[in-house]
Enzyme design. Structure first.
Site, PDB file in Angstrom:
ATOM      1  CE  LYS A 164      42.354  39.117  32.259  1.00 37.08           C
ATOM      2  NZ  LYS A 164      41.860  38.296  33.367  1.00 37.08           N
ATOM      3  NE  ARG A 168      38.360  44.002  36.267  1.00 37.20           N
ATOM      4  CZ  ARG A 168      39.386  44.804  35.996  1.00 37.20           C
ATOM      5  NH1 ARG A 168      39.371  46.069  36.394  1.00 37.20           N
ATOM      6  NH2 ARG A 168      40.440  44.330  35.356  1.00 37.20           N
ATOM      7  CE  LYS A 193      41.861  42.339  38.398  1.00 44.67           C
ATOM      8  NZ  LYS A 193      41.107  41.114  38.032  1.00 44.67           N
ATOM      9  CE  LYS A 241      39.382  38.477  29.727  1.00 38.57           C
ATOM     10  NZ  LYS A 241      39.369  37.795  30.993  1.00 38.57           N
ATOM     11  CB  SER A 289      31.790  41.620  30.204  1.00 38.48           C
ATOM     12  OG  SER A 289      32.893  42.357  30.706  1.00 38.48           O
ATOM     13  CE1 TYR A 325      30.350  36.429  29.670  1.00 40.44           C
ATOM     14  CE2 TYR A 325      31.580  37.967  28.297  1.00 40.44           C
ATOM     15  CZ  TYR A 325      31.475  37.202  29.444  1.00 40.44           C
ATOM     16  OH  TYR A 325      32.495  37.203  30.354  1.00 40.44           O
TER      17      TYR A 325
HETATM   18  C1  PBG Z   1      39.869  37.807  35.975  1.00 41.82           C
HETATM   19  C2  PBG Z   1      39.048  37.752  34.747  1.00 41.82           C
HETATM   20  C3  PBG Z   1      38.477  38.877  34.143  1.00 41.82           C
HETATM   21  C4  PBG Z   1      37.756  38.425  33.047  1.00 41.82           C
HETATM   22  C5  PBG Z   1      37.879  37.038  32.996  1.00 41.82           C
HETATM   23  N1  PBG Z   1      38.702  36.639  34.062  1.00 41.82           N
HETATM   24  C6  PBG Z   1      38.478  40.303  34.521  1.00 41.82           C
HETATM   25  C7  PBG Z   1      39.671  40.919  35.072  1.00 41.82           C
HETATM   26  O1  PBG Z   1      40.805  40.591  34.728  1.00 41.82           O
HETATM   27  O2  PBG Z   1      39.468  41.789  35.917  1.00 41.82           O
HETATM   28  C8  PBG Z   1      36.975  39.328  32.145  1.00 41.82           C
HETATM   29  C9  PBG Z   1      36.022  38.726  31.201  1.00 41.82           C
HETATM   30  C10 PBG Z   1      35.055  39.674  30.615  1.00 41.82           C
HETATM   31  O3  PBG Z   1      35.139  40.908  30.765  1.00 41.82           O
HETATM   32  O4  PBG Z   1      34.138  39.192  29.944  1.00 41.82           O
HETATM   33  N2  PBG Z   1      40.600  36.708  36.324  1.00 41.82           N
END
Ligand code: PBG
Length: 328
Positions: free
Chosen positions: A198, A208, A220, A251, A277, A316
């Site tokens: 990730k 977010r 992060k 991801k 997203s 999505y």
């Molecule tokens: C956080 C989490 C995130 C997403 C899924 N779980 C965002 C982040 O790490 O800030 C993002 C998914 C998306 O953007 O569709 N635990």
């Protein structure tokens, strides 16, 4: 010289093109992420994700019903928690009477045959907006202390009926930690889909916004991966395999097709990818402007993720793409 080799012969009609098609897309490939909010009869469109809503539990159950009709059978709900319930230790995350776990149990009661993948990370419940515990003085994200919270969260989700636990937090050792807690408590049948690679990505912006889960300070990058790195994904893969992950995930997806391919060629585990997203928002916004054909671009994006090596895709687009596949 006239050409002796003519690859175009394999493209000369639709039937032949279909016959030699290497990759296929099916509704079985999709896992549909969904946003859950408090209240009743609520359905609020997310501004930066046209067509995607935040649903109250009752409406989410209706939406799942509509998706099941289209053949979508796997869902990944994410909760948006009221600010008043957030704290440093994300205590609400293990509350069986809280919004998320109660709704997970309700969904499983209504649809026993679907697969629910629940999210393990502290950010939706954390007053700091981070996936782990933030040290109040240094601002550091505390790895081992966070494992305690994540383990209890995963156990509570298994008790609520989760089929797959999806740790998205990127703390070291969390897959082994969660596996152990699940096994000790009679949940050896519950799977773990690890967010293996990730990346710290700008493509999470709309998510977010949807959950109001952006970090209050810092970023992060001390736990999510540097997007310049590919070998590091293989290191995470090796650890997740050792620690007992059932499936691995990359991801985001679209800027990371090389990583998907690399992971695919280095594991026998199922590989999934999260079409996040921001990737959704890019296609949708261009389509709204009339700059891209939204439907064709969507199908091309999803196919490319499978071609790169993903067995399943969190997306999505699931509902829209299922409708297209249905139409044939
Ligand atoms: C956080 C989490 C995130 C997403 C899924 N779980 C965002 C982040 O790490 O800030 C993002 C998914 C998306 O953007 O569709 N635990």
């Amino acid at each position: 010289m006239i050409p002796t080799h003519r690859p175009r012969r394999n493209r000369k009609s639709e039937v032949i093109r279909n016959m030699v098609q290497e990759t296929t897309l099916s509704v079985h490939d999709f896992i549909y992420p969904a946003f859950l909010i408090e209240g009743q009869n609520q359905q609020l469109e997310i501004h930066s994700m046209p067509g995607i809503h935040r649903f109250s539990a009752d409406r989410l159950i209706d939406e799942i019903g509509r998706c099941v009709e289209l053949g979508i059978k796997s869902f990944a709900p994410f909760p948006s928690i009221n600010d008043g319930l957030k704290d440093r230790l994300a205590k609400e995350s293990a509350n069986p009477e809280g919004l998320y776990l109660k709704t997970v149990a309700d969904i499983k009661r209504q649809f026993p045959d679907i697969v629910l993948m629940t999210d393990v990370a502290m950010d939706p419940y954390s007053s700091d907006g981070h996936d782990g515990i933030v040290d109040a003085d240094s601002g550091e994200i505390l790895n081992d202390a966070s494992l305690e919270v994540l383990g209890q969260m995963a156990l509570a989700q298994a008790r609520a009926g989760a089929d797959i636990i999806g740790p998205s937090d990127m703390m070291d050792g969390r897959v082994a930690w969660i596996r152990d807690i699940l096994d000790q408590n009679g949940f050896s049948h519950v799977s773990i889909m690890s967010y293996t690679a990730k990346y710290a990505s700008a493509f999470y912006g709309p998510f977010r916004d949807a959950l109001d889960s952006a970090p209050k300070r810092g970023d992060k990058k001390t736990y999510q991966m540097n997007y310049a790195n590919r070998r590091e994904a293989l290191r995470e893969l090796a650890l997740d395999e050792q620690e007992g992950a059932d499936m691995v995930m990359i991801k985001p997806a679209l800027s990371y097709l090389d990583v998907i391919h690399e992971v695919r060629t280095n594991t026998h585990l199922p590989v999934t990818a999260y079409n996040v997203s921001g990737e959704y928002a890019m296609v949708k916004s261009a389509a709204q402007q009339g700059w891209l054909d939204g439907e064709k671009t969507m199908m091309e994006v999803l196919m490319s993720i499978k071609r790169a090596g993903a067995d399943a895709i969190l997306t999505y687009f699931a509902k829209e793409a299922a409708a297209v596949l249905h139409r044939g």
